[in-house]
Design a protein around this motif. Structure first.
Motif, PDB file in Angstrom:
ATOM      1  N   ALA A 190       0.837  -1.204   0.000  1.00  0.00           N
ATOM      2  CA  ALA A 190       0.000   0.000   0.000  1.00  0.00           C
ATOM      3  C   ALA A 190       0.873   1.256   0.000  1.00  0.00           C
ATOM      4  CB  ALA A 190      -0.883  -0.006   1.256  1.00  0.00           C
TER       5      ALA A 190
ATOM      6  N   VAL B 154      -5.015   3.639   7.217  1.00  0.00           N
ATOM      7  CA  VAL B 154      -4.418   2.730   8.199  1.00  0.00           C
ATOM      8  C   VAL B 154      -3.201   3.383   8.858  1.00  0.00           C
ATOM      9  CG1 VAL B 154      -3.469   0.414   8.536  1.00  0.00           C
ATOM     10  CG2 VAL B 154      -5.246   0.794   6.818  1.00  0.00           C
TER      11      VAL B 154
ATOM     12  N   LYS C 115      -0.035   2.808  11.496  1.00  0.00           N
ATOM     13  CA  LYS C 115       0.758   1.725  12.092  1.00  0.00           C
ATOM     14  C   LYS C 115       1.933   2.297  12.867  1.00  0.00           C
ATOM     15  CE  LYS C 115      -0.320  -1.537   8.404  1.00  0.00           C
ATOM     16  NZ  LYS C 115       0.157  -2.562   7.475  1.00  0.00           N
TER      17      LYS C 115
ATOM     18  N   VAL D 229      -6.937   0.376  11.871  1.00  0.00           N
ATOM     19  CA  VAL D 229      -7.613   0.550  10.584  1.00  0.00           C
ATOM     20  C   VAL D 229      -8.743   1.539  10.852  1.00  0.00           C
ATOM     21  CG1 VAL D 229      -8.839  -0.613   8.713  1.00  0.00           C
ATOM     22  CG2 VAL D 229      -7.012  -1.816   9.936  1.00  0.00           C
TER      23      VAL D 229
ATOM     24  N   GLU E 252      -0.799   4.436   5.837  1.00  0.00           N
ATOM     25  CA  GLU E 252      -0.889   3.836   4.499  1.00  0.00           C
ATOM     26  C   GLU E 252      -2.320   3.695   4.016  1.00  0.00           C
ATOM     27  OE1 GLU E 252       1.200   0.047   4.967  1.00  0.00           O
ATOM     28  OE2 GLU E 252      -0.730  -0.962   5.082  1.00  0.00           O
TER      29      GLU E 252
ATOM     30  N   LYS F  23      -8.363 -12.221  12.180  1.00  0.00           N
ATOM     31  CA  LYS F  23      -7.753 -11.220  13.073  1.00  0.00           C
ATOM     32  C   LYS F  23      -8.736 -10.581  14.052  1.00  0.00           C
ATOM     33  CE  LYS F  23      -3.583 -11.155  11.385  1.00  0.00           C
ATOM     34  NZ  LYS F  23      -2.526 -10.469  10.731  1.00  0.00           N
TER      35      LYS F  23
ATOM     36  N   ASN G 276      -9.144  -5.780  16.476  1.00  0.00           N
ATOM     37  CA  ASN G 276      -8.082  -6.647  15.975  1.00  0.00           C
ATOM     38  C   ASN G 276      -7.439  -7.401  17.129  1.00  0.00           C
ATOM     39  OD1 ASN G 276      -7.174  -7.060  13.278  1.00  0.00           O
ATOM     40  ND2 ASN G 276      -6.884  -4.851  13.106  1.00  0.00           N
TER      41      ASN G 276
ATOM     42  N   MET H  46      -2.567  -9.105   1.077  1.00  0.00           N
ATOM     43  CA  MET H  46      -3.937  -8.738   0.740  1.00  0.00           C
ATOM     44  C   MET H  46      -4.114  -9.073  -0.735  1.00  0.00           C
ATOM     45  SD  MET H  46      -6.667  -7.586   2.148  1.00  0.00           S
ATOM     46  CE  MET H  46      -6.669  -6.299   3.389  1.00  0.00           C
TER      47      MET H  46
ATOM     48  N   LEU I 278       0.988  -6.712   3.132  1.00  0.00           N
ATOM     49  CA  LEU I 278       0.535  -5.836   4.221  1.00  0.00           C
ATOM     50  C   LEU I 278       1.638  -5.660   5.241  1.00  0.00           C
ATOM     51  CD1 LEU I 278      -3.004  -7.164   5.168  1.00  0.00           C
ATOM     52  CD2 LEU I 278      -2.440  -5.063   3.973  1.00  0.00           C
ATOM     53  N   GLU I 279       2.363  -6.732   5.460  1.00  0.00           N
ATOM     54  CA  GLU I 279       3.399  -6.705   6.498  1.00  0.00           C
ATOM     55  C   GLU I 279       4.282  -7.915   6.322  1.00  0.00           C
ATOM     56  OE1 GLU I 279       2.375  -7.929  10.422  1.00  0.00           O
ATOM     57  OE2 GLU I 279       0.900  -9.398   9.735  1.00  0.00           O
TER      58      GLU I 279
HETATM   59  P1  AMP Z   1      -0.361  -5.753  10.162  1.00  0.00           P
HETATM   60  O1  AMP Z   1       0.184  -6.019  11.538  1.00  0.00           O
HETATM   61  O2  AMP Z   1       0.372  -4.709   9.403  1.00  0.00           O
HETATM   62  O3  AMP Z   1      -0.611  -7.011   9.381  1.00  0.00           O
HETATM   63  O4  AMP Z   1      -1.844  -5.217  10.397  1.00  0.00           O
HETATM   64  C1  AMP Z   1      -2.782  -5.936  11.188  1.00  0.00           C
HETATM   65  C2  AMP Z   1      -4.072  -6.089  10.430  1.00  0.00           C
HETATM   66  O5  AMP Z   1      -4.593  -4.810  10.050  1.00  0.00           O
HETATM   67  C3  AMP Z   1      -3.943  -6.856   9.123  1.00  0.00           C
HETATM   68  O6  AMP Z   1      -3.992  -8.228   9.322  1.00  0.00           O
HETATM   69  C4  AMP Z   1      -5.117  -6.330   8.351  1.00  0.00           C
HETATM   70  O7  AMP Z   1      -6.314  -6.986   8.752  1.00  0.00           O
HETATM   71  C5  AMP Z   1      -5.197  -4.897   8.768  1.00  0.00           C
HETATM   72  N1  AMP Z   1      -4.456  -4.040   7.815  1.00  0.00           N
HETATM   73  C6  AMP Z   1      -3.155  -3.702   7.877  1.00  0.00           C
HETATM   74  N2  AMP Z   1      -2.802  -2.917   6.848  1.00  0.00           N
HETATM   75  C7  AMP Z   1      -3.923  -2.737   6.109  1.00  0.00           C
HETATM   76  C8  AMP Z   1      -4.206  -2.007   4.908  1.00  0.00           C
HETATM   77  N3  AMP Z   1      -3.294  -1.284   4.294  1.00  0.00           N
HETATM   78  N4  AMP Z   1      -5.469  -2.061   4.449  1.00  0.00           N
HETATM   79  C9  AMP Z   1      -6.431  -2.772   5.081  1.00  0.00           C
HETATM   80  N5  AMP Z   1      -6.221  -3.472   6.209  1.00  0.00           N
HETATM   81  C10 AMP Z   1      -4.990  -3.453   6.742  1.00  0.00           C
END
Ligand code: AMP
Ligand code: GLY
Length: 429
Positions: free
Chosen positions: A118, A141, A143, A155, A185, A214, A224, A273, A287-288
């Protein structure tokens, strides 16, 4: 041989359990382990947390190799320390673990190496961060840059929520150093999947695919969490998509790290994603990254391993993963997490676990937040148990898991009733 697994979660219980099935294994120490690992045959809890003391133990006990479960010791350099002491350990170095320990590092890395993710920007000034969200609008989002034990991602559905998250992290410093910088993001739509591989610095061996859940509540509602349940395989990952993920995400990551002068060794977990459409139309975005196995994904994945895992780790430690293979049970494995009252906010502890379903070849209860006090098994963490089954279909695995849960009891337990819903034929209608 004797092995050492670092950690205390359901992931570590499942990994140590599967390692113990190797005919070559005499003992698997789990440091510090949990109530479940203290009772599983061949597993032994080890009450040592300090890295130097673990190194001394590994030397003294002639541990064949160590596997690190959680991200915190990896980010703190446990692998570097063991290697400096000439001990075999599977995991990324501190430098490589930055793929997880700094979201800004991971995003800049992906941008530099053309890995789809993203659009983003990184901020330490709350005013600039708020100006950015005002320009981009919600959903968006936010982080925390650093490790925040699953509490670092918001989110935001509205600008208000986004501003609150920025105040929480950058303004009030509620996440400490981890939230001193934030990545903001674009919100991505699609279906999430977990893609986990083993790396030896050069070669990559993919594990079976999986999907996590999640959100705390049914229908993906509520806050989450670290993950409330998972299953393997994930039907969304067709062979064609598997190839694309390897080509577009995984191999460029391992090669990009090499090019940046960092050899990536250890598990690499890409949270993906996957956009809508046919396999060739779907967008695949990272995403990560996590520099470890997923929890609870590991529990169903380990249920499906048919090979001797020690041989696979030995190849990984010798740089010959290209010669390793894992044979997977073709059935579906599905794990449902039972969490403590108050999870994920403020989980209650010390609830007696009065009943557990019996473990069988097709139904295992992996422990996470459990401990023994005065011979009574009690809850001691947010995610307490993961009841994991193996069956011929997702539906059967789901039915078996909920049947076992009806024989599992502790006060205040919370669990989802719909683990696996995306993989059920009815969800495709
Ligand atoms: P992460 O730790 O970065 O994986 O984020 C935790 C959760 O947040 C992910 O498993 C997704 O469900 C959600 N998430 C993270 N980034 C995004 C994004 N850019 N768009 C939508 N959902 C996101
Ligand atoms: N289940 C998600 C994770 O391990 O990060």
């Amino acid at each position: 041989m004797k092995l050492l697994v670092i950690g205390s979660g359901g992931r570590e219980h499942a990994l140590a359990w599967k390692l113990s099935h190797s005919p070559r294994v005499e003992k698997v120490y789990v440091a510090p382990g949990n109530g479940g690992t203290s009772q599983t045959p061949l597993l032994h809890n080890l009450d040592i947390q300090d890295t130097d003391a673990l190194i001394a133990f590994a030397r003294q006990e002639k541990i064949a190799f160590t596997v690190v479960g959680p991200e915190a010791p990896l980010a703190a350099g446990m692998v570097d320390a063991f290697r400096a002491a000439d001990l075999r350990i599977f995991g990324p170095t501190r430098a490589a673990a930055q793929l997880e320990s700094s979201k800004d590092f991971a995003k800049a890395f992906m941008l530099r190496h053309g890995i789809q993710t993203a659009a983003y920007e990184t901020f330490s000034d709350p005013l600039l961060a708020k100006a950015y969200i005002a320009r981009h609008g919600a959903p968006i989002v936010i982080k925390a840059d650093g490790l925040a034990a699953g509490k670092g991602v918001v989110v935001a559905q509205t600008l208000d929520e986004a501003e609150q998250a920025i105040d929480h992290m950058l303004g009030d410093g509620k996440l400490g150093e981890a939230g001193a910088r934030v990545v903001i993001e674009a919100f991505l739509e699609g279906e999430e999947a977990s893609f986990i591989v083993m790396c030896d610095g050069q070669h990559v061996l993919a594990l079976a695919t999986s999907q996590d859940h999640k959100r705390l509540c049914d229908n993906d509602q509520g806050p989450n969490t670290g993950g409330m349940g998972a299953y393997s395989p994930a039907p969304i990952i067709t062979p064609a998509l598997h190839n694309r993920i390897m080509r577009e995400i995984i191999l460029p990551t391992v090669q990009g790290m090499r090019r940046d002068g960092i050899l990536y060794t250890g598990f690499l977990y890409a949270g993906l994603m996957i956009g809508p459409g046919t396999d060739s139309q779907r967008t695949i975005k990272a995403l990560e990254f996590n520099c470890r196995l997923g929890d609870p994904e590991t529990q169903p994945i380990m249920m499906r391993v048919k090979s001797d895992l020690t041989a696979v780790f030995e190849h990984a430690l010798s740089g010959t993963l290209d010669q390793a293979e894992i044979e997977w049970d073709r059935r579906t494995a599905l794990g449902v997490v039972l969490a403590a009252h108050g999870y994920p906010g403020a989980p209650r502890q010390n609830d007696p676990i009065s009943q557990l379903a019996p473990d069988t070849d097709t139904c295992m209860t992996f422990h996470a937040g459990t401990t023994y006090r005065d011979n009574q098994l009690i809850t001691s963490g947010g995610r307490v148990l993961c009841v994991t089954t193996l069956a011929d279909s997702v539906l059967r695995a789901q039915q078996a898991a909920y049947e076992a849960i009806s024989h599992t009891q502790f006060e205040g337990r919370q669990y989802r009733n719909d683990i696996g819903w995306r993989a059920l034929p009815s969800s495709k209608a």
